[in-house]
Write a protein that holds these residues in place. Structure first.
Motif, PDB file in Angstrom:
ATOM      1  N   GLU A   1       8.406  45.381-120.942  1.00 66.05           N
ATOM      2  CA  GLU A   1       7.031  45.372-121.436  1.00 66.05           C
ATOM      3  C   GLU A   1       6.668  44.016-122.040  1.00 66.05           C
ATOM      4  N   GLN A   2       7.610  43.431-122.775  1.00 65.25           N
ATOM      5  CA  GLN A   2       7.378  42.123-123.375  1.00 65.25           C
ATOM      6  C   GLN A   2       7.235  41.063-122.285  1.00 65.25           C
TER       7      GLN A   2
ATOM      8  N   SER B   1       3.927  41.364-120.403  1.00 68.86           N
ATOM      9  CA  SER B   1       2.814  40.953-121.265  1.00 68.86           C
ATOM     10  C   SER B   1       2.773  39.441-121.426  1.00 68.86           C
TER      11      SER B   1
ATOM     12  N   TYR C   1      -6.033  40.511-123.559  1.00 67.98           N
ATOM     13  CA  TYR C   1      -5.328  41.741-123.940  1.00 67.98           C
ATOM     14  C   TYR C   1      -5.829  42.940-123.124  1.00 67.98           C
TER      15      TYR C   1
ATOM     16  N   ILE D   1      -4.642  42.916-119.540  1.00 69.63           N
ATOM     17  CA  ILE D   1      -3.219  43.267-119.471  1.00 69.63           C
ATOM     18  C   ILE D   1      -3.050  44.774-119.605  1.00 69.63           C
TER      19      ILE D   1
ATOM     20  N   THR E   1      -1.396  46.954-116.619  1.00 71.84           N
ATOM     21  CA  THR E   1      -0.063  47.526-116.832  1.00 71.84           C
ATOM     22  C   THR E   1      -0.074  48.991-117.243  1.00 71.84           C
TER      23      THR E   1
ATOM     24  N   VAL F   1       0.067  46.119-126.286  1.00 69.33           N
ATOM     25  CA  VAL F   1       0.033  44.805-125.647  1.00 69.33           C
ATOM     26  C   VAL F   1       0.167  43.722-126.705  1.00 69.33           C
TER      27      VAL F   1
ATOM     28  N   TYR G   1       3.735  43.746-127.959  1.00 67.40           N
ATOM     29  CA  TYR G   1       4.658  43.207-126.960  1.00 67.40           C
ATOM     30  C   TYR G   1       4.554  41.681-126.878  1.00 67.40           C
ATOM     31  N   LEU G   2       3.332  41.177-126.956  1.00 66.68           N
ATOM     32  CA  LEU G   2       3.144  39.725-126.917  1.00 66.68           C
ATOM     33  C   LEU G   2       3.769  39.037-128.123  1.00 66.68           C
TER      34      LEU G   2
END
Length: 193
Positions: free
Chosen positions: A143-144, A147, A158, A161, A165, A172, A175-176
């Motif tokens: 996930e990271q 992102s 954001y 994304i 996803t 998001v 994760y970022l």
């Protein structure tokens, strides 16, 4: 009839031109769409390449790249997608000229365009840095990694994304933030290790 056609084209949105190009393959449609954004493309190219002739050449090379890419790429916002394609094209040209991507500005989104610096580094150093970055990206949770790649490399916001996803918008952001921190720690570990 001619005036009606002319008026209709003036009302075309980027999406209309893109759909028409995909439907017909007519380069005139793509050319008219590209012409709307050519000033932005030139500005990005000039900012990165710092030479007017190189920037003009890059503008033409980006257009040639679009001819094929737009046949298969899913594009929701043409202008931002084109900006990303242009930036990536310029970065590849700089890389070919032994230009190093400095890591100090890499994760500062407000200054993402300022992270290109010319240094007398060797190709081996550049390859090592790029290899380390690729290795570190692979260490992130899925996930990271997704992102980070979509945000920094494809310049999606954001919301985009989250839509692409299926991640919740609040996730998001998390994760970022965590991906950026973990990537930076990994890169620092490789530099000092």
């Amino acid at each position: 009839m001619f005036l009606k056609l002319f008026r209709r084209k003036a009302d075309f949105s980027d999406t209309d031109y893109l759909s028409e190009y995909r439907r017909t393959g007519n380069l005139t449609e793509l050319g008219e769409l590209y012409e709307r954004h050519m000033d932005m493309v030139f500005a990005v190219c000039f900012r990165y390449l710092r030479d007017e002739d190189d920037a003009k050449d890059a503008v033409m090379q980006v257009f040639e790249q679009l001819i094929e890419e737009l046949k298969t790429s899913e594009v929701r916002n043409f202008k931002s997608w084109l900006h990303s394609v242009t930036r990536n094209h310029c970065l590849m040209q700089l890389r070919a000229k032994r230009v190093v991507v400095g890591d100090e500005g890499l994760f500062d989104h407000e200054a993402y365009e300022t992270f290109v610096v010319q240094t007398p580094e060797t190709d081996a150093t550049l390859e090592t840095q790029l290899s380390d970055l690729g290795d570190c990206l692979q260490t992130l949770a899925v996930e990271q990694r997704k992102s980070v790649e979509l945000f920094y490399f494809q310049q999606l916001c954001y919301q985009q994304i989250a839509e692409q996803t299926g991640f919740a918008l609040t996730k998001v952001k998390s994760y970022l933030q965590n991906g950026k921190r973990n990537l930076k720690l990994c890169m620092e570990g490789k530099q000092h290790g």
